[in-house]
Structures are given as C-alpha cells and as structure tokens.
Motif scaffolding. Structure first.
Motif, PDB file in Angstrom:
ATOM      1  N   THR A 120      27.773  39.578  44.027  1.00  0.00           N
ATOM      2  CA  THR A 120      28.745  38.771  44.779  1.00  0.00           C
ATOM      3  C   THR A 120      29.722  37.961  43.933  1.00  0.00           C
ATOM      4  OG1 THR A 120      27.276  36.844  44.934  1.00  0.00           O
ATOM      5  CG2 THR A 120      27.066  38.536  46.656  1.00  0.00           C
ATOM      6  N   GLU A 121      29.483  37.796  42.644  1.00  0.00           N
ATOM      7  CA  GLU A 121      30.292  36.857  41.873  1.00  0.00           C
ATOM      8  C   GLU A 121      31.312  37.496  40.937  1.00  0.00           C
ATOM      9  OE1 GLU A 121      27.587  34.244  39.895  1.00  0.00           O
ATOM     10  OE2 GLU A 121      26.871  33.317  41.747  1.00  0.00           O
ATOM     11  N   LEU A 122      31.004  38.639  40.367  1.00  0.00           N
ATOM     12  CA  LEU A 122      31.916  39.224  39.386  1.00  0.00           C
ATOM     13  C   LEU A 122      33.229  39.693  40.003  1.00  0.00           C
ATOM     14  CD1 LEU A 122      29.598  41.329  37.028  1.00  0.00           C
ATOM     15  CD2 LEU A 122      30.736  39.165  36.537  1.00  0.00           C
ATOM     16  N   VAL A 123      33.153  40.254  41.206  1.00  0.00           N
ATOM     17  CA  VAL A 123      34.351  40.783  41.866  1.00  0.00           C
ATOM     18  C   VAL A 123      34.815  39.807  42.939  1.00  0.00           C
ATOM     19  CG1 VAL A 123      35.328  42.690  43.187  1.00  0.00           C
ATOM     20  CG2 VAL A 123      33.640  43.147  41.399  1.00  0.00           C
ATOM     21  N   GLN A 124      35.971  39.201  42.713  1.00  0.00           N
ATOM     22  CA  GLN A 124      36.571  38.237  43.626  1.00  0.00           C
ATOM     23  C   GLN A 124      38.054  38.577  43.802  1.00  0.00           C
ATOM     24  OE1 GLN A 124      34.809  35.849  45.062  1.00  0.00           O
ATOM     25  NE2 GLN A 124      32.931  35.914  43.850  1.00  0.00           N
ATOM     26  N   PRO A 125      38.700  38.131  44.882  1.00  0.00           N
ATOM     27  CA  PRO A 125      40.148  38.348  45.003  1.00  0.00           C
ATOM     28  C   PRO A 125      40.932  37.677  43.877  1.00  0.00           C
ATOM     29  CG  PRO A 125      39.212  37.752  47.121  1.00  0.00           C
ATOM     30  CD  PRO A 125      38.132  37.516  46.105  1.00  0.00           C
ATOM     31  N   GLU A 126      40.467  36.502  43.451  1.00  0.00           N
ATOM     32  CA  GLU A 126      41.113  35.753  42.376  1.00  0.00           C
ATOM     33  C   GLU A 126      40.047  35.081  41.520  1.00  0.00           C
ATOM     34  OE1 GLU A 126      45.374  34.391  44.361  1.00  0.00           O
ATOM     35  OE2 GLU A 126      43.680  32.997  44.413  1.00  0.00           O
ATOM     36  N   TRP A 127      40.454  34.734  40.314  1.00  0.00           N
ATOM     37  CA  TRP A 127      39.565  33.995  39.423  1.00  0.00           C
ATOM     38  C   TRP A 127      40.360  32.845  38.819  1.00  0.00           C
ATOM     39  CZ3 TRP A 127      34.440  35.710  38.480  1.00  0.00           C
ATOM     40  CH2 TRP A 127      33.703  34.882  37.625  1.00  0.00           C
ATOM     41  N   ASP A 128      39.865  31.632  39.025  1.00  0.00           N
ATOM     42  CA  ASP A 128      40.528  30.434  38.509  1.00  0.00           C
ATOM     43  C   ASP A 128      39.900  30.070  37.170  1.00  0.00           C
ATOM     44  OD1 ASP A 128      41.289  27.737  37.922  1.00  0.00           O
ATOM     45  OD2 ASP A 128      41.854  27.463  40.008  1.00  0.00           O
ATOM     46  N   LEU A 129      40.702  30.123  36.126  1.00  0.00           N
ATOM     47  CA  LEU A 129      40.236  29.781  34.788  1.00  0.00           C
ATOM     48  C   LEU A 129      40.925  28.489  34.365  1.00  0.00           C
ATOM     49  CD1 LEU A 129      38.356  31.045  32.625  1.00  0.00           C
ATOM     50  CD2 LEU A 129      40.412  31.945  31.536  1.00  0.00           C
ATOM     51  N   VAL A 164      31.739  45.040  34.482  1.00  0.00           N
ATOM     52  CA  VAL A 164      33.027  44.422  34.164  1.00  0.00           C
ATOM     53  C   VAL A 164      33.986  44.433  35.348  1.00  0.00           C
ATOM     54  CG1 VAL A 164      35.013  44.539  32.600  1.00  0.00           C
ATOM     55  CG2 VAL A 164      32.731  45.168  31.783  1.00  0.00           C
ATOM     56  N   MET A 165      34.772  43.363  35.453  1.00  0.00           N
ATOM     57  CA  MET A 165      35.892  43.289  36.382  1.00  0.00           C
ATOM     58  C   MET A 165      37.072  42.678  35.643  1.00  0.00           C
ATOM     59  SD  MET A 165      36.933  44.129  39.320  1.00  0.00           S
ATOM     60  CE  MET A 165      38.557  43.918  40.039  1.00  0.00           C
ATOM     61  N   LEU A 166      38.279  43.189  35.943  1.00  0.00           N
ATOM     62  CA  LEU A 166      39.498  42.687  35.314  1.00  0.00           C
ATOM     63  C   LEU A 166      40.383  41.957  36.315  1.00  0.00           C
ATOM     64  CD1 LEU A 166      40.893  45.367  32.845  1.00  0.00           C
ATOM     65  CD2 LEU A 166      39.436  43.398  32.395  1.00  0.00           C
ATOM     66  N   TYR A 167      41.021  40.898  35.820  1.00  0.00           N
ATOM     67  CA  TYR A 167      41.995  40.112  36.574  1.00  0.00           C
ATOM     68  C   TYR A 167      43.239  39.950  35.689  1.00  0.00           C
ATOM     69  CZ  TYR A 167      37.832  38.999  39.286  1.00  0.00           C
ATOM     70  OH  TYR A 167      36.676  39.094  40.025  1.00  0.00           O
ATOM     71  N   GLU A 168      44.377  39.623  36.295  1.00  0.00           N
ATOM     72  CA  GLU A 168      45.590  39.470  35.508  1.00  0.00           C
ATOM     73  C   GLU A 168      46.522  38.438  36.139  1.00  0.00           C
ATOM     74  OE1 GLU A 168      47.416  43.302  35.382  1.00  0.00           O
ATOM     75  OE2 GLU A 168      47.810  43.370  37.540  1.00  0.00           O
TER      76      GLU A 168
END
Length: 213
Positions: A120-129, A164-168
């Motif tokens: 449930t945690e690795l794949v999200q619509p967005e990731w706030d860093l 792995v999941m990628l965000y940009e």
C-alpha cells in the motif's frame, strides 16, 4: 521507463565473473561530470554539492528482460550513474544514462511493516519529499520487482531484491527530477533485512559525463 539505488551491500564469497563495464565506466575507475550543468541545476534539484569527479567503488547489474538491463556504477559521492542497455552490452546499446543520489535509507522492522510497504505504500499518486511533490511516473499499481547483483572492489558479489516505483517533477528547460522509492530485501544467512530507500536523479546527456582513468 526503467530507472533506479542504495542497499546495504554485504560481502559474499569471491566470484570469478568480472564486474560489467560500459562507456569506459568500470569498477575502480573514475568519472567526470559537467560541473556547469550541475551548478545550473543545483538550485532546482534535491541533492546538493555533487562532486564533478568521482571514483566508482561498486558496480550493480539488473537484468530487466531478455533485451534490457541496467548497470549502476556506485561512486564515493553517495550516488551512482545508471546506464540502461537495450539489445546488448556494448556502448552502442546504451539508450539512457541517469545520475542518482541517495536521499534517505530507513530500516523496515518486522514482516507486517514490510508487507504494508509493498502492498500500500510504495505506489501512490504523488510523493511529497520535504515539500517537493513528485507525480507517479509509471502506470503500474504494484512496485516493479527486480534483483540487483553487485560487485565490490574486493572481488566479492552479492544480490539484493528490490521493489521499485518512480515519481517525477518538472524542472526548468524541459528537465525533470526523478524520485526512486524502493523497498529492498537482503538475505544474510537465514535472516532477511529490509529497508526503504529514497534516491533522486536527473538525466545525463552525451556531453555531461566522461570517464577518467
């Protein structure tokens, strides 16, 4: 599409197969990055103070499928250069080069927390860093599973399973910063060690990188 990573590298028994090489990048060799390009991007990206000259201390390889593989050249600057190869292992098979820096590695304790991370945690619509918002870069609903084999300078080799999941997010001048979020599993003896690894990266062009002996 394929992008990546930091792991707790554990020495294994010495192996005879040599570490992979490409574009002049090799275990124990050096790389030189375009200092001007780095300085122009520094105010926009998450990583700071990237060294223009770095020494390769480990090499990783991920076999993605019959035609594609990733080579990762880990340096003494807490990052790595990742090369995507398509159709072979020679320089003319290189289709993409990225520079990555590790942002944070967090241990994941217990099987329940590990399963929750994967489910449930690795794949999200967005990731706030830390206030910088990265959007999901892939269409998958599950993290991509892969195994990385890593060569060290002492001749040892080890394997790490990665999910792995990628965000940009967009930068100026059509550049982009990529965020890699990865769950990593390392088996030592009969004991599994789990961690959450965050790394940020940028694309490198042909003139942004060269090897030094």
């Amino acid at each position: 599409m394929f992008d990546w990573l930091k792991k707790k590298i554990q020495p294994a028994a010495p192996q005879t197969e040599p570490a992979p090489e490409v574009l002049g990048l090799r275990l124990g060799g050096g790389i030189e990055l375009d200092a001007l390009r780095l300085s122009l991007l520094e105010s926009q990206v998450t990583f700071e103070g990237a060294a223009s000259t770095q020494i390769i201390q480990a090499v990783g390889r991920v076999i993605l499928d019959e035609s594609h593989q990733l080579l990762r050249f880990y340096t003494d600057d807490d990052g790595f250069v990742q090369v995507l190869l398509s159709g072979g292992t020679t320089d003319d098979c290189v289709t993409e080069v990225k520079l990555w820096y590790f942002y944070r590695t967090t241990p994941v304790d217990g099987s329940k927390a590990w399963n929750t991370l994967l489910e449930t945690e690795l794949v999200q619509p967005e990731w706030d860093l830390d206030g910088r918002v990265f959007s999901k870069a892939w269409d998958n609903t599950r993290p991509v599973a892969m195994t990385e084999t890593t060569w060290l300078q002492n001749g040892s080799r080890s394997d790490t399973d990665q999910f792995v999941m990628l965000y940009e997010r967009a930068l100026d001048n059509d550049d982009a910063e990529i965020l890699m979020v990865a769950g990593e599993e390392k088996i030592t003896g009969n004991q599994a060690e789990h961690s959450l690894v965050l790394a940020t990266g940028i694309d490198l062009g042909p003139t942004d990188l060269r090897f030094v002996s």
